[in-house]
Each structure stands twice: as structure tokens, then as C-alpha cells.
Design a protein around this motif. Structure first.
Motif, PDB file in Angstrom:
ATOM      1  N   MET A  85       0.771  -1.194   0.065  1.00  0.00           N
ATOM      2  CA  MET A  85       0.007   0.001  -0.073  1.00  0.00           C
ATOM      3  C   MET A  85       0.662   1.398  -0.056  1.00  0.00           C
ATOM      4  O   MET A  85       0.509   2.272  -0.741  1.00  0.00           O
ATOM      5  CB  MET A  85      -0.777  -0.099   1.254  1.00  0.00           C
ATOM      6  CG  MET A  85      -2.157  -0.925   1.132  1.00  0.00           C
ATOM      7  SD  MET A  85      -3.031  -0.984  -0.335  1.00  0.00           S
ATOM      8  CE  MET A  85      -3.571   0.826  -0.366  1.00  0.00           C
ATOM      9  N   LYS A  86       2.237   1.201   0.848  1.00  0.00           N
ATOM     10  CA  LYS A  86       2.917   2.551   0.742  1.00  0.00           C
ATOM     11  C   LYS A  86       3.442   2.310  -0.772  1.00  0.00           C
ATOM     12  O   LYS A  86       3.557   3.664  -1.254  1.00  0.00           O
ATOM     13  CB  LYS A  86       3.939   2.218   1.618  1.00  0.00           C
ATOM     14  CG  LYS A  86       3.650   2.165   3.147  1.00  0.00           C
ATOM     15  CD  LYS A  86       4.653   1.813   4.058  1.00  0.00           C
ATOM     16  CE  LYS A  86       4.224   1.405   5.228  1.00  0.00           C
ATOM     17  NZ  LYS A  86       5.392   0.931   6.120  1.00  0.00           N
ATOM     18  N   PHE A  87       3.938   1.310  -1.406  1.00  0.00           N
ATOM     19  CA  PHE A  87       4.295   1.468  -2.693  1.00  0.00           C
ATOM     20  C   PHE A  87       3.378   2.145  -3.611  1.00  0.00           C
ATOM     21  O   PHE A  87       3.698   2.834  -4.502  1.00  0.00           O
ATOM     22  CB  PHE A  87       4.718   0.018  -3.377  1.00  0.00           C
ATOM     23  CG  PHE A  87       5.138  -0.140  -4.570  1.00  0.00           C
ATOM     24  CD1 PHE A  87       6.590   0.283  -4.773  1.00  0.00           C
ATOM     25  CD2 PHE A  87       4.340  -0.416  -5.627  1.00  0.00           C
ATOM     26  CE1 PHE A  87       7.320   0.217  -6.007  1.00  0.00           C
ATOM     27  CE2 PHE A  87       5.103  -0.837  -7.025  1.00  0.00           C
ATOM     28  CZ  PHE A  87       6.323  -0.402  -6.824  1.00  0.00           C
ATOM     29  N   LEU A  88       2.027   1.697  -3.399  1.00  0.00           N
ATOM     30  CA  LEU A  88       1.092   2.028  -4.531  1.00  0.00           C
ATOM     31  C   LEU A  88       0.754   3.548  -4.151  1.00  0.00           C
ATOM     32  O   LEU A  88       0.607   4.357  -4.955  1.00  0.00           O
ATOM     33  CB  LEU A  88      -0.154   1.370  -4.204  1.00  0.00           C
ATOM     34  CG  LEU A  88      -1.701   1.850  -5.108  1.00  0.00           C
ATOM     35  CD1 LEU A  88      -1.182   1.589  -6.635  1.00  0.00           C
ATOM     36  CD2 LEU A  88      -2.518   0.811  -4.574  1.00  0.00           C
ATOM     37  N   ALA A  89       0.775   4.083  -2.895  1.00  0.00           N
ATOM     38  CA  ALA A  89       0.564   5.515  -2.312  1.00  0.00           C
ATOM     39  C   ALA A  89       1.506   6.228  -2.916  1.00  0.00           C
ATOM     40  O   ALA A  89       1.444   7.414  -3.601  1.00  0.00           O
ATOM     41  CB  ALA A  89       0.256   5.531  -1.082  1.00  0.00           C
TER      42      ALA A  89
END
Length: 330
Positions: free
Chosen positions: A150-154
Motif C-alpha cells: 500500500m505504501k508502494f502504491l500510494a
């Protein structure tokens, strides 16, 4: 940066943090599965639906933003697979059922909606023994892997849409510690400056931001100069001095906007208006009736006091907050 991307959840919480964020940034985005665009009433919670309808939050479909989702996701899978020791630890954690709690008030397991990323990345995670399909369009993912994904996507979405990735709780993230320190410093300042109640009218909030966009930019610039200065460290006397100055200036402006000018109104420029109105009252039945209402001058005074708040001069950037305090509280 004037726009942010909220993560890792879809719905913004009904908290003081959200109201401060809405006041501070031009626009807040949230990563949203495609089905939410077609059936918002069935998917958003009540507060988030109000934010989206009021155009205070912009839903973002990641599949629309990422031109080649699989190619963009492959570096993440390569990173997971490259470190075999961590991979084996994560696989063991997943088999033991440690799919964790992203947020105990929101999810029972670390579930991620398939539409938040190209479905092929979940196939890759399944092949690595780190994910499995659940009911509907969600995948259950090993806890640490889910958080990192989720951090990567954000981060990807933020870079593509010129936004700052932001969450409603401060924690150490995989990027530089300096960014975490800046976020904590910003939150401390805004919490002290904007202690607003949770029942602000969201429609009034949007109109206020639209009407005072230049003041918002000036206020945000003032805060970011402190946040981005590495010499101003939270917990030091220098930081406390800057914060005290901001609070004092806000209080001074609020007091100045509220101070009584009744005498100057009655005997200053408004006298001419009242005199002219008295002439109208003598010549008009309707005017005479209105002019004879008890407290008419007081009503004029009260109305002018409301308008005069806009005319208070300020170069510190704190006028935005003083006006918000006066205009937005129910």
C-alpha cells in the motif's frame, strides 16, 4: 505541496485530523476501487460519501492513473523476491495466519481490494506464498507485505498526480526518517492551531476554502517554512517559540475581528448611511415601518461586524485560521 493522497484506507475518518487536513490542503485524494464510482451509496461510509459529494475529497482509480499497472508493480515483486531470508520469514508468517491488523477498527485481516492494483500483482504474491483470494474482490495478504504494497502504491499514485502521501497516524515508513519528522512536526503545529470540533458544516467548509484560496496558500507557506526547516526541531525551545508566535498572532487577529467598533460605526461613515435612510423612512411607508423596528442600528452594526472581519490586515498568514475560527464554528 498543496494536494495530498490519503492512505492506506478508502474512507477518511470523522476526526479532528480530517477537518484540519481539509482546511490545510487544497484537495485530498483517496485510492478507490472502481466499483465505488458506480455505486457510491453502497460502498462509502456516510461521512466519506458526504466528503466526495461535497468535492472535498477526490476519488482516484489507480488503474486509470497507472498506464501500465503490471510493469509498474513488477519492481515491487522483484524486491520481495530478492531478499530470500525476509521472504521465508514472511511466508512462515502468512502460513501461521499472521495477516494481521492494518487497523483493528477497520479490518480483521490485511485485505486489499483487487482494484487497488492490477490483479496480476496478486497472482505474483500468491505464487510467492504471501496472498490468497478471499470472498468478492479482495485478497488477504501477509501483514508486512500488505503494508509495504500500500505504501508502494500510494507513492506511485502520489508521484503521478503531484500529491503528498499522507496518513492519519504518524509512524516510521520505509522512506527517509526526515519525512516522518516533518509529518510529525506539521501535525503538532496544526493540532495546536486548529482545535476545531467535529461538527463543522462541510458545505460551508468547501465554500470557505474556495473564497479564501489565497489566504490558504499564504497560511500553508507560513507553516511549511517551519516544517521544512531542519534547524527547527520539534521539542526544542526554537520550535516552541515559533509555535507560540503563531498562536499569539492567531489570537490577536481573532480578537481584532471581534472587537467593538460600535461608536465609530454610529458616528463615522455609517452615520451618513443612517441619515440617508432616515430620509427614506420619512418618505416611504415601508421605510418608516422598518426604520421604526427596535434595535435597527444594532442589527446594522452586527451585520457590519461580520463583514469587517474580511478587512483586517495581516501579513503573517494566520488570517486564514482566524477567519475559519469565526466563520466555520456552528
Amino acid at each position: 505541496m498543496s494536494n495530498i493522497l490519503y492512505y492506506p484506507y478508502i474512507n477518511l475518518p470523522r476526526t479532528d485530523w480530517t477537518l484540519r487536513t481539509l482546511l490545510y490542503y487544497d484537495n485530498v485524494g483517496s485510492i478507490v476501487p472502481r466499483e465505488y464510482f458506480y455505486s457510491p451509496e453502497e460502498n462509502y461510509d456516510e461521512f466519506m460519501l458526504e466528503l466526495v459529494r461535497g468535492e472535498l475529497v477526490t476519488p482516484i482509480d489507480p488503474i486509470e492513473v497507472l498506464e501500465r499497472p503490471w510493469d509498474a508493480a513488477k519492481p515491487f515483486l522483484d524486491l520481495v523476491e530478492r531478499n530470500q531470508n525476509k521472504l521465508r520469514t514472511a511466508q512462515h508468517s502468512f502460513r501461521k495466519g499472521n495477516r494481521g491488523l492494518i487497523h483493528q477498527d477497520k479490518f480483521a485481516t490485511a485485505s486489499i481490494h483487487a482494484d487497488k492494483f492490477d490483479e496480476s500483482i496478486f497472482y505474483g504474491l500468491q505464487e510467492l506464498g504471501l496472498a490468497e483470494r478471499t470472498d468478492g474482490r479482495c485478497y488477504s495478504v501477509e501483514k508486512r507485505t500488505a503494508n509495504n504494497l500500500m505504501k508502494f502504491l500510494a507513492t506511485l499514485i502520489s508521484a503521478k498526480t503531484d500529491r503528498l502521501p499522507t496518513t492519519d497516524f504518524v509512524r516510521r515508513v520505509y522512506n527517509r526518517q526526515s519525512l516522518v519528522n516533518q509529518q510529525k512536526k506539521r501535525e503538532t503545529i496544526l493540532t495546536r492551531l486548529i482545535p476545531f470540533p467535529e461538527d463543522i458544516d462541510l458545505i460551508k467548509l468547501r465554500r470557505f476554502k474556495e473564497h479564501h484560496s489565497e489566504l490558504l496558500n499564504a497560511f500553508r507557506t507560513k507553516i511549511e517554512l517551519i516544517v521544512l526547516d531542519p534547524n527547527i526541531i520539534e521539542g526544542t525551545q526554537l520550535f516552541d517559540t515559533h509555535l507560540a508566535e503563531l498562536l499569539q498572532r492567531k489570537q490577536e487577529l481573532t480578537a481584532k475581528m471581534s472587537e467593538s467598533k460600535f461608536k465609530s460605526i454610529l458616528f463615522g461613515t455609517v452615520c451618513g448611511l443612517i441619515g440617508a435612510y432616515q430620509g427614506l423612512a420619512a418618505a416611504s411607508t415601508t421605510g418608516a415601518i422598518i426604520g421604526g423596528l427596535p434595535g435597527f442600528a444594532n442589527a446594522v452594526y452586527s451585520a457590519l461586524q461580520i463583514e469587517r472581519a474580511e478587512n483586517v490586515f495581516d501579513q503573517s498568514g494566520l488570517k486564514y485560521l482566524a477567519l475559519a475560527d469565526k466563520r466555520l464554528r456552528r
